[in-house]
Design a protein around this motif. Structure first.
Motif, short mmCIF file in Angstrom:
data_model
loop_
_atom_site.label_atom_id
_atom_site.label_comp_id
_atom_site.label_asym_id
_atom_site.label_seq_id
_atom_site.Cartn_x
_atom_site.Cartn_y
_atom_site.Cartn_z
N ASP A 1 0.84 -1.19 0.00
CA ASP A 1 0.00 0.00 0.00
C ASP A 1 0.88 1.25 0.00
O ASP A 1 1.56 1.52 -0.98
CB ASP A 1 -0.96 -0.05 1.18
CG ASP A 1 -2.09 0.97 1.07
OD1 ASP A 1 -2.33 1.47 -0.04
OD2 ASP A 1 -2.72 1.26 2.09
N ASP A 2 0.94 1.99 1.11
CA ASP A 2 1.74 3.21 1.15
C ASP A 2 3.04 3.03 1.94
O ASP A 2 3.69 4.00 2.29
CB ASP A 2 0.92 4.35 1.76
CG ASP A 2 0.41 4.04 3.17
OD1 ASP A 2 0.59 2.89 3.62
OD2 ASP A 2 -0.16 4.93 3.80
N GLU A 3 3.40 1.77 2.22
CA GLU A 3 4.62 1.51 2.97
C GLU A 3 5.66 0.80 2.11
O GLU A 3 5.30 0.09 1.15
CB GLU A 3 4.32 0.63 4.20
CG GLU A 3 3.72 1.36 5.37
CD GLU A 3 3.72 0.50 6.61
OE1 GLU A 3 4.58 0.70 7.49
OE2 GLU A 3 2.85 -0.38 6.70
N TYR B 1 7.20 2.96 -6.15
CA TYR B 1 5.79 3.35 -6.15
C TYR B 1 5.26 3.54 -7.58
O TYR B 1 4.12 3.17 -7.88
CB TYR B 1 5.59 4.64 -5.34
CG TYR B 1 5.65 4.42 -3.85
CD1 TYR B 1 4.79 3.53 -3.22
CD2 TYR B 1 6.57 5.12 -3.05
CE1 TYR B 1 4.84 3.33 -1.84
CE2 TYR B 1 6.63 4.93 -1.68
CZ TYR B 1 5.76 4.03 -1.09
OH TYR B 1 5.81 3.82 0.27
#
Length: 306
Positions: free
Chosen positions: A212-214, A250
């Motif tokens: 996810d965002d990690e 990302y």
């Protein structure tokens, strides 16, 4: 009474990742892991379309009926591995996931992400399309074309299965006789030949696990082997990525539509950072140990947050 948050896992019921997810769920209030069998998926188009799977067990007993679990009764479905099957079976399984996703079942990673990342060539094309640096790569289907690709790419190339992972089946080809033998063999079994330039490096690669965002990041050292995969004897050590490396990870995840992916990078001797592969079903055992994080727990927490 509050219903449990149910996570279906399409994969082997006796795998390390299933044990780790069950362990993490047991330490998290209100979470249940449901092992599902990929080869027991079925879809129905009746009054109401549906997709279901039999619950996975250590072994299937044909004479014993197995309980069916509708995928839309689950809060999320994790895809971890697909068993071998015919072309018809593989296509049906992926299409069943597409249908389940259309019915609103949260599937992670989604079927389109799986299709892209299973195909190394398509992954490279998606990465190049968004401006990421990748090795020079030629895909072809015949021995003569593959030998010409070997010449064109500097006569020092890596030949990989277009479908595959964990460093299995990868060959470095550095002379003509080896090239002739490797490409002749692949041609006989009607394989697609994925020929990629060899990138001189310091003997390690980088695995950036996007969750996810990690980011959880390790440097994988080959310890004398030019392949640095942990499954091939490599050693994973924690490292802090640069801003550029994190951005590549990302961007690569977005390019393939991935929520949890393993992004593999190489730092070349001439100072470039090149994207090698994106894995849509990444392992986390070696990475978690190196960064001292309970990734299975973080995975479950993030699924609940979604």
């Amino acid at each position: 009474m509050t219903l449990p948050f149910m996570i279906g896992v399409l994969g082997s019921p006796v795998s390390w990742y299933m044990r780790d997810l069950v362990r993490a769920a047991g330490e998290t209030s209100g979470v249940q892991i449901i092992p599902l069998a990929f080869d027991r998926l079925q879809a129905a188009s009746l009054e109401r379309s549906s997709v279901s799977s039999a619950l996975a067990m250590e072994s299937h007993e044909p004479s014993k009926p197995t309980e069916s679990m509708p995928l839309d009764a689950l809060d999320a479905v994790l895809v971890r591995t697909m068993p071998l099957g015919s072309l018809e079976q593989v296509i049906f399984r992926m299409n069943a996931l597409h249908v389940a996703e259309q019915l609103g079942v949260p599937i992670l990673n989604g079927p389109r992400c799986l299709e892209i990342c299973i195909d190394k060539w398509l992954t490279i094309q998606r990465a190049r399309h968004v401006g990421l640096l990748t090795p020079k790569t030629i895909c072809c289907q015949g021995r003569e074309e593959a030998i010409e690709a070997w010449h064109q790419l500097g006569e020092d190339c890596v030949v990989k299965p277009i479908f595959g992972g964990e460093g299995r089946g990868i060959v470095r080809v550095t002379d003509y006789d080896m090239a002739w033998r490797v490409f002749s063999t692949l041609s006989q079994i009607q394989a697609v030949m994925y020929v990629q330039e060899f990138l001189p490096n310091e003997g390690y690669d980088l695995r950036l696990l996007v969750l996810d965002d990690e980011l959880f990041c390790v440097r994988r050292h080959g310890n004398g082997n030019w392949r640095a995969n942990v499954s091939q004897g490599g050693e994973a050590k924690r490292f802090e990525p640069t801003f550029e490396q994190a951005e590549i990870a990302y961007r690569a995840a977005r390019a393939v539509g991935g929520w949890m992916v393993g992004v593999d990078l190489i730092e070349t001797l001439d100072g470039r950072t090149m994207l090698i592969e994106v894995n849509a079903v990444p392992g986390w055992r070696a990475t978690g140990a190196a960064v001292e994080q309970d990734i299975a727990m973080r995975l479950i927490q993030k699924l609940r947050d979604r």
